[in-house]
Design a protein around this motif. Structure first.
Motif, PDB file in Angstrom:
ATOM      1  N   ARG A  54      -2.403   6.419   5.075  1.00  0.00           N
ATOM      2  CA  ARG A  54      -2.379   5.851   3.823  1.00  0.00           C
ATOM      3  C   ARG A  54      -2.935   6.854   2.613  1.00  0.00           C
ATOM      4  O   ARG A  54      -3.879   7.681   2.870  1.00  0.00           O
TER       5      ARG A  54
ATOM      6  N   THR B  83      -5.080   5.863  -3.781  1.00  0.00           N
ATOM      7  CA  THR B  83      -4.922   5.011  -4.708  1.00  0.00           C
ATOM      8  C   THR B  83      -5.371   5.559  -6.336  1.00  0.00           C
ATOM      9  O   THR B  83      -6.165   6.527  -6.347  1.00  0.00           O
TER      10      THR B  83
ATOM     11  N   LYS C  35       0.795  -1.216  -0.127  1.00  0.00           N
ATOM     12  CA  LYS C  35      -0.177   0.023  -0.062  1.00  0.00           C
ATOM     13  C   LYS C  35       0.891   1.249  -0.139  1.00  0.00           C
ATOM     14  O   LYS C  35       1.887   1.328   0.608  1.00  0.00           O
TER      15      LYS C  35
END
Length: 96
Positions: free
Chosen positions: A15, A18, A7
């Motif tokens: 995070r 994407t 990731k």
């Protein structure tokens, strides 16, 4: 520790987005902007048509005024129809 699916993490440990998430957001924004621009285009066209109708109404009033004024006066003599009513039996000189 090695993972099969890596990731993308920011340096602060959060995070990141994407590529698929970014593409979905961009497609939603493009769809919404297309709807907004279409409605603005419709509004602009309606405003243009209203302006044209206004100009046509003004031209109609101007032609009506010119017709009334041309019927009220003899062509070129400057005398009114009322002055000449006895001379020609009460008809309007220059009527179409």
């Amino acid at each position: 520790m090695t993972c099969r699916h890596k990731k993308f993490y920011l340096s602060s440990g959060r995070r990141g987005f994407t590529l698929v998430e970014l593409l979905v957001v961009m497609s939603i924004i493009s769809l919404l902007s297309g709807v907004v621009f279409a409605s603005l285009s419709d509004g602009r066209e309606k405003a243009r048509m209203a302006g044209g109708k206004s100009l046509m109404a003004q031209a109609d009033h101007a032609l009506g005024y010119e017709t009334v004024m041309s019927l009220a006066f003899d062509e070129g003599s400057g005398s009114s129809v009322a002055d000449n009513a006895g001379n020609n039996g009460g008809t309007i000189v220059g009527a179409i």
